[in-house]
Design a protein around this motif. Structure first.
Motif, PDB file in Angstrom:
ATOM      1  N   TYR A  44      10.575 -11.925  26.699  1.00 41.29           N
ATOM      2  CA  TYR A  44       9.362 -12.560  26.159  1.00 41.29           C
ATOM      3  C   TYR A  44       8.404 -11.501  25.621  1.00 41.29           C
ATOM      4  O   TYR A  44       7.727 -11.712  24.608  1.00 41.29           O
ATOM      5  CB  TYR A  44       8.709 -13.386  27.269  1.00 41.29           C
ATOM      6  CG  TYR A  44       7.439 -14.104  26.898  1.00 41.29           C
ATOM      7  CD1 TYR A  44       7.431 -15.083  25.913  1.00 41.29           C
ATOM      8  CD2 TYR A  44       6.237 -13.825  27.555  1.00 41.29           C
ATOM      9  CE1 TYR A  44       6.257 -15.750  25.585  1.00 41.29           C
ATOM     10  CE2 TYR A  44       5.065 -14.491  27.239  1.00 41.29           C
ATOM     11  CZ  TYR A  44       5.081 -15.449  26.252  1.00 41.29           C
ATOM     12  OH  TYR A  44       3.932 -16.111  25.926  1.00 41.29           O
ATOM     13  N   LYS A  93      15.409 -12.757  21.407  1.00 45.00           N
ATOM     14  CA  LYS A  93      14.443 -11.718  21.030  1.00 45.00           C
ATOM     15  C   LYS A  93      15.010 -10.323  21.325  1.00 45.00           C
ATOM     16  O   LYS A  93      14.794  -9.374  20.570  1.00 45.00           O
ATOM     17  CB  LYS A  93      13.122 -11.940  21.771  1.00 45.00           C
ATOM     18  CG  LYS A  93      12.509 -13.338  21.539  1.00 45.00           C
ATOM     19  CD  LYS A  93      11.324 -13.593  22.460  1.00 45.00           C
ATOM     20  CE  LYS A  93      10.923 -15.058  22.524  1.00 45.00           C
ATOM     21  NZ  LYS A  93      10.344 -15.620  21.304  1.00 45.00           N
ATOM     22  N   ARG A 149       8.893  -3.901  21.291  1.00 43.56           N
ATOM     23  CA  ARG A 149      10.282  -3.673  20.839  1.00 43.56           C
ATOM     24  C   ARG A 149      10.507  -2.186  20.590  1.00 43.56           C
ATOM     25  O   ARG A 149      11.532  -1.625  20.976  1.00 43.56           O
ATOM     26  CB  ARG A 149      10.569  -4.491  19.567  1.00 43.56           C
ATOM     27  CG  ARG A 149      10.441  -5.991  19.763  1.00 43.56           C
ATOM     28  CD  ARG A 149      11.104  -6.791  18.648  1.00 43.56           C
ATOM     29  NE  ARG A 149      10.473  -6.741  17.340  1.00 43.56           N
ATOM     30  CZ  ARG A 149       9.489  -7.547  16.927  1.00 43.56           C
ATOM     31  NH1 ARG A 149       8.985  -8.461  17.757  1.00 43.56           N
ATOM     32  NH2 ARG A 149       9.013  -7.448  15.697  1.00 43.56           N
ATOM     33  N   ASN A 158      14.046 -12.575  31.602  1.00 42.36           N
ATOM     34  CA  ASN A 158      13.398 -13.402  30.578  1.00 42.36           C
ATOM     35  C   ASN A 158      11.983 -12.911  30.281  1.00 42.36           C
ATOM     36  O   ASN A 158      11.527 -12.967  29.136  1.00 42.36           O
ATOM     37  CB  ASN A 158      13.390 -14.867  31.014  1.00 42.36           C
ATOM     38  CG  ASN A 158      14.792 -15.468  31.009  1.00 42.36           C
ATOM     39  OD1 ASN A 158      15.579 -15.214  30.095  1.00 42.36           O
ATOM     40  ND2 ASN A 158      15.131 -16.237  32.044  1.00 42.36           N
ATOM     41  N   ALA A 159      11.288 -12.407  31.330  1.00 46.36           N
ATOM     42  CA  ALA A 159       9.933 -11.876  31.118  1.00 46.36           C
ATOM     43  C   ALA A 159       9.976 -10.660  30.199  1.00 46.36           C
ATOM     44  O   ALA A 159       9.126 -10.498  29.308  1.00 46.36           O
ATOM     45  CB  ALA A 159       9.291 -11.522  32.453  1.00 46.36           C
ATOM     46  N   PHE A 188       9.103  -9.035  23.997  1.00 47.12           N
ATOM     47  CA  PHE A 188       9.563  -8.518  22.700  1.00 47.12           C
ATOM     48  C   PHE A 188       9.021  -9.317  21.514  1.00 47.12           C
ATOM     49  O   PHE A 188       9.366  -9.031  20.361  1.00 47.12           O
ATOM     50  CB  PHE A 188      11.089  -8.464  22.645  1.00 47.12           C
ATOM     51  CG  PHE A 188      11.689  -7.481  23.616  1.00 47.12           C
ATOM     52  CD1 PHE A 188      11.057  -6.280  23.876  1.00 47.12           C
ATOM     53  CD2 PHE A 188      12.867  -7.772  24.280  1.00 47.12           C
ATOM     54  CE1 PHE A 188      11.593  -5.367  24.777  1.00 47.12           C
ATOM     55  CE2 PHE A 188      13.413  -6.871  25.188  1.00 47.12           C
ATOM     56  CZ  PHE A 188      12.781  -5.670  25.435  1.00 47.12           C
ATOM     57  N   ASN A 189       8.165 -10.297  21.766  1.00 47.27           N
ATOM     58  CA  ASN A 189       7.435 -10.908  20.652  1.00 47.27           C
ATOM     59  C   ASN A 189       6.608  -9.847  19.920  1.00 47.27           C
ATOM     60  O   ASN A 189       6.293 -10.010  18.749  1.00 47.27           O
ATOM     61  CB  ASN A 189       6.501 -12.013  21.162  1.00 47.27           C
ATOM     62  CG  ASN A 189       7.242 -13.303  21.487  1.00 47.27           C
ATOM     63  OD1 ASN A 189       8.350 -13.532  21.012  1.00 47.27           O
ATOM     64  ND2 ASN A 189       6.638 -14.141  22.315  1.00 47.27           N
ATOM     65  N   SER A 190       6.247  -8.790  20.642  1.00 52.13           N
ATOM     66  CA  SER A 190       5.400  -7.742  20.058  1.00 52.13           C
ATOM     67  C   SER A 190       6.252  -6.594  19.517  1.00 52.13           C
ATOM     68  O   SER A 190       7.127  -6.072  20.214  1.00 52.13           O
ATOM     69  CB  SER A 190       4.433  -7.236  21.142  1.00 52.13           C
ATOM     70  OG  SER A 190       4.206  -5.853  21.003  1.00 52.13           O
ATOM     71  N   GLN A 191       5.989  -6.233  18.283  1.00 51.16           N
ATOM     72  CA  GLN A 191       6.716  -5.102  17.661  1.00 51.16           C
ATOM     73  C   GLN A 191       6.519  -3.825  18.469  1.00 51.16           C
ATOM     74  O   GLN A 191       7.470  -3.045  18.639  1.00 51.16           O
ATOM     75  CB  GLN A 191       6.227  -4.904  16.226  1.00 51.16           C
ATOM     76  CG  GLN A 191       6.906  -3.764  15.477  1.00 51.16           C
ATOM     77  CD  GLN A 191       8.358  -4.067  15.119  1.00 51.16           C
ATOM     78  OE1 GLN A 191       8.638  -5.084  14.503  1.00 51.16           O
ATOM     79  NE2 GLN A 191       9.278  -3.194  15.516  1.00 51.16           N
ATOM     80  N   VAL A 245      18.750 -18.363  26.514  1.00 51.11           N
ATOM     81  CA  VAL A 245      19.105 -17.884  25.173  1.00 51.11           C
ATOM     82  C   VAL A 245      17.896 -17.795  24.247  1.00 51.11           C
ATOM     83  O   VAL A 245      17.855 -16.948  23.351  1.00 51.11           O
ATOM     84  CB  VAL A 245      20.228 -18.758  24.572  1.00 51.11           C
ATOM     85  CG1 VAL A 245      19.700 -20.133  24.194  1.00 51.11           C
ATOM     86  CG2 VAL A 245      20.900 -18.073  23.396  1.00 51.11           C
ATOM     87  N   TYR A 246      16.882 -18.650  24.466  1.00 50.91           N
ATOM     88  CA  TYR A 246      15.705 -18.571  23.597  1.00 50.91           C
ATOM     89  C   TYR A 246      15.005 -17.220  23.751  1.00 50.91           C
ATOM     90  O   TYR A 246      14.478 -16.666  22.797  1.00 50.91           O
ATOM     91  CB  TYR A 246      14.717 -19.690  23.907  1.00 50.91           C
ATOM     92  CG  TYR A 246      15.142 -21.062  23.455  1.00 50.91           C
ATOM     93  CD1 TYR A 246      15.751 -21.264  22.224  1.00 50.91           C
ATOM     94  CD2 TYR A 246      14.905 -22.177  24.245  1.00 50.91           C
ATOM     95  CE1 TYR A 246      16.118 -22.526  21.804  1.00 50.91           C
ATOM     96  CE2 TYR A 246      15.264 -23.457  23.837  1.00 50.91           C
ATOM     97  CZ  TYR A 246      15.870 -23.616  22.613  1.00 50.91           C
ATOM     98  OH  TYR A 246      16.217 -24.874  22.193  1.00 50.91           O
ATOM     99  N   TYR A 247      14.956 -16.703  24.977  1.00 46.14           N
ATOM    100  CA  TYR A 247      14.323 -15.400  25.204  1.00 46.14           C
ATOM    101  C   TYR A 247      15.294 -14.274  24.868  1.00 46.14           C
ATOM    102  O   TYR A 247      14.902 -13.262  24.290  1.00 46.14           O
ATOM    103  CB  TYR A 247      13.824 -15.296  26.647  1.00 46.14           C
ATOM    104  CG  TYR A 247      12.991 -16.487  27.059  1.00 46.14           C
ATOM    105  CD1 TYR A 247      11.785 -16.772  26.419  1.00 46.14           C
ATOM    106  CD2 TYR A 247      13.419 -17.367  28.057  1.00 46.14           C
ATOM    107  CE1 TYR A 247      11.036 -17.884  26.758  1.00 46.14           C
ATOM    108  CE2 TYR A 247      12.684 -18.481  28.407  1.00 46.14           C
ATOM    109  CZ  TYR A 247      11.494 -18.746  27.758  1.00 46.14           C
ATOM    110  OH  TYR A 247      10.764 -19.846  28.081  1.00 46.14           O
ATOM    111  N   VAL A 289      22.047 -15.412  16.302  1.00 49.70           N
ATOM    112  CA  VAL A 289      22.641 -16.386  17.235  1.00 49.70           C
ATOM    113  C   VAL A 289      24.124 -16.646  16.928  1.00 49.70           C
ATOM    114  O   VAL A 289      24.866 -17.074  17.819  1.00 49.70           O
ATOM    115  CB  VAL A 289      21.866 -17.724  17.256  1.00 49.70           C
ATOM    116  CG1 VAL A 289      20.492 -17.525  17.895  1.00 49.70           C
ATOM    117  CG2 VAL A 289      21.756 -18.342  15.889  1.00 49.70           C
TER     118      VAL A 289
END
Lengths: 134, 284
Positions: free
Chosen positions: A37, A89, A45, A33-34, A39-42, A84-86, A98
């Motif tokens: 998380y 991403k 990614r 999950n970390a 992957f919020n940053s382009q 699933v929320y993380y 989804v």
């Protein structure tokens, strides 16, 4: 309204087909999950796409989590504590939304999964009459 | 004196944000959902609230599992939405209202709640999408934001009754605020949906209609279910109804439903939008 509760060996309530993201899952899933998380940053990614193994190594994923990501196996990611929320991403990097995730987890094609949702299709709209004297 | 004019309750599915970013409001798939906002726009245009107090859950933008508050209240000068992993960041900033934020914090702590307080905070699609829906197009948002985040991600989650009572405490704080602002309350998320597991795609229109039927006139009916009951009924993400329950708790006056739109499906979700009017009950 509710069927009889199902209880597992440790006394926890089980809801069929419904993983409950509790403390045990949060603890087991933390490295995966970390990473997700991040992957919020382009830039992150892009770094993952450029060197998947090197990127995963920075987060100390467990062997089960590594195998799940390498295999693009959503059910295995959830079983390894992924939330699933993380995971959404990470899925986005693979071009999956989804609804794709839903189809993959339930073992049906995307069209069949969407058809299942459409079987509930309804639009119900109510608008109160505005009071004239104001 | 400040005045709580009502509540706007809406789903906050990220795909709605993508549809807004692509201008798909009139597309046949999306139109029945977006049309549900016409009465909300009329209401907000007529009432012109100054402040929006938003009960929502963060999905992994501001909060991660390293520090996961059960309740968190923003007290920042300004909030921003940022990229959540799929490249959309809505550019309009959300101005804060620090004095009212701290007043709410003071009052809810007096009521035995222990929120985390945030002077620097991003807000995710659960605030950004409802703001885009409620106030489309304007150059700047005409309201100041007070975000109140509820953990609906990592169990144990707060009970429905606890969330309702938090909302009531926030409502008391708003009533005792000496400013003259008009305040609208938002509750975001839901209705029934489940994204993971063998039951992914779960929709329960019976439970959704139960919530919609009782939200205005008998919100305490929604408190009969414990959190895992709600997960079973509404799906593991349908538990976001906790945000609606908290927001409803903040409406203390005479509450009347002005509009309701229930549209299934949007992405994997039974989507809904409800507008409630709140009129102060005058004591003789």
């Amino acid at each position: 309204m509710l069927p009889l509760a199902q209880i597992d060996d440790s006394g926890r309530r089980m809801i069929p087909g419904t993983p409950v993201f509790d403390g045990d899952a949060a603890q087991a899933g933390y490295p995966l999950n970390a990473m997700c998380y991040s992957f919020n940053s382009q830039a992150n990614r892009d770094a993952f796409v450029a060197d998947e193994e090197g990127y995963m190594a920075r987060f100390a994923l467990t062997p089960a989590q590594l195998a799940a990501v390498r295999g693009r196996d959503v059910n295995a990611m959830i079983a390894a504590g992924g939330n699933v929320y993380y995971l959404a991403k990470l899925a986005g990097i693979f071009g999956l939304n989804v609804q794709d995730l839903g189809a993959l987890q339930t073992g049906v094609g995307l069209d069949e999964f969407k058809a299942g949702l459409m079987s509930h299709a309804v639009t119900e709209r109510h608008v109160a009459q505005l009071e004239q004297a104001q | 004196m400040s005045e709580v004019i009502g509540g706007v309750f809406t789903s906050h599915v990220p795909a709605i944000g993508s549809a807004i970013a692509r201008g798909l409001q009139q597309d046949p798939y999306w139109k029945p959902f977006f049309d549900g906002f016409d009465p909300v726009h009329e209401f907000l245009h007529r009432e012109k609230p100054d402040v929006a107090v938003v009960f929502y859950n963060d999905h992994g933008l501001n909060f991660f599992l390293d520090k996961m508050p059960t309740f968190a209240i923003g007290a920042a000068t300004e909030y921003r939405h940022e990229d959540e992993g799929w490249g959309i960041s809505f550019p309009r900033p959300y101005p804060g209202h620090q004095a009212l934020s701290w007043h709410i914090i003071e009052e809810v702590v007096k009521s035995d709640f222990d929120p985390v307080t945030c002077q620097a905070m991003t807000v995710d699609h659960a605030v950004a999408v409802p703001f885009e829906l409620a106030w489309p197009g304007a150059e700047e948002f005409p309201v100041k934001l007070i975000p109140i985040a509820i953990n609906t991600v990592q169990h144990p989650l707060p009970s429905a009754r606890r969330c309702y009572n938090l909302g009531k405490a926030v409502g008391r704080a708003l009533e005792s605020w000496q400013g003259d602002e008009k305040i609208v309350v938002l509750g975001t998320g839901g209705l029934s949906h489940q994204l993971e597991g063998g039951r992914a795609g779960h929709i329960n229109s019976d439970y959704d209609r139960f919530c919609l039927r009782n939200l205005a006139r008998d919100p305490e009916a929604l408190l009969q279910h414990d959190v895992l009951d709600i997960v079973e009924l509404a799906g593991s993400q349908g538990v976001e109804i906790l945000n609606w329950i908290a927001a409803r708790g903040a409406l203390h006056g005479s509450v009347r439903e002005l509009a309701s739109n229930y549209h299934v499906p949007i992405s994997n979700t039974a989507a809904a939008t409800v507008l409630l009017e709140n009129r102060v009950t005058v004591s003789a």
